[in-house]
Motif scaffolding. Structure first.
Motif, PDB file in Angstrom:
ATOM      1  N   LEU A  53       0.835  -1.208   0.000  1.00 34.00           N
ATOM      2  CA  LEU A  53       0.000   0.000   0.000  1.00 34.00           C
ATOM      3  C   LEU A  53       0.871   1.259   0.000  1.00 34.00           C
ATOM      4  CD1 LEU A  53      -2.719  -1.212   2.476  1.00 34.00           C
ATOM      5  CD2 LEU A  53      -3.149  -0.500   0.123  1.00 34.00           C
ATOM      6  N   GLU A  57       0.870   4.179  -3.261  1.00 29.01           N
ATOM      7  CA  GLU A  57      -0.026   5.220  -2.786  1.00 29.01           C
ATOM      8  C   GLU A  57       0.496   6.558  -3.292  1.00 29.01           C
ATOM      9  OE1 GLU A  57      -1.307   8.451  -0.602  1.00 29.01           O
ATOM     10  OE2 GLU A  57       0.700   7.698  -0.169  1.00 29.01           O
ATOM     11  N   PHE A  63      -3.704   3.516  -5.045  1.00 30.89           N
ATOM     12  CA  PHE A  63      -4.276   3.687  -3.711  1.00 30.89           C
ATOM     13  C   PHE A  63      -4.057   5.094  -3.191  1.00 30.89           C
ATOM     14  CE2 PHE A  63      -2.777  -0.720  -4.108  1.00 30.89           C
ATOM     15  CZ  PHE A  63      -4.003  -1.362  -4.063  1.00 30.89           C
ATOM     16  N   ARG A  65      -4.046   7.234   0.611  1.00 34.10           N
ATOM     17  CA  ARG A  65      -4.113   7.162   2.062  1.00 34.10           C
ATOM     18  C   ARG A  65      -5.047   8.256   2.522  1.00 34.10           C
ATOM     19  NH1 ARG A  65       0.918   7.929   6.213  1.00 34.10           N
ATOM     20  NH2 ARG A  65      -0.498   8.841   7.692  1.00 34.10           N
ATOM     21  N   TYR A  71      -6.720   3.270   3.967  1.00 33.05           N
ATOM     22  CA  TYR A  71      -6.495   3.400   2.530  1.00 33.05           C
ATOM     23  C   TYR A  71      -7.781   3.206   1.749  1.00 33.05           C
ATOM     24  CZ  TYR A  71      -1.534   3.254   3.498  1.00 33.05           C
ATOM     25  OH  TYR A  71      -0.280   3.555   3.968  1.00 33.05           O
TER      26      TYR A  71
END
Length: 75
Positions: A53, A57, A63, A65, A71
């Motif tokens: 992740l 991100e 993804f 946050r 997430y």
């Protein structure tokens, strides 16, 4: 010593994406890990999910946050 399950490339990613799609809202890492464990078995380390992740991100990545350890899928 127990052997690590070799996963096909993208298997953990697909499980994370499918968990987030299924719920349809941001999830804490602990819930993502539980959902991945249901799909792939309990031997996926939380650290693998966390680092996946973190590495994926940000702008232009799949993804985002939305809070500390929380997430969502981008877009």
């Amino acid at each position: 010593s127990p052997t690590k399950t070799r996963r096909r490339p993208g298997e953990v990613r697909d499980a994370i994406v499918s968990a987030l799609q299924e719920v349809g809202k941001p999830m804490p890492i602990e819930d993502i890990r539980a959902a991945v464990a249901l799909q792939l078995g309990p031997d996926v380390p939380a650290s693998s999910i966390r680092s996946y992740l973190n590495l994926n991100e940000g702008p232009g990545k799949p993804f985002k946050r939305v809070g500390r350890g929380v997430y969502a899928l981008r877009g």
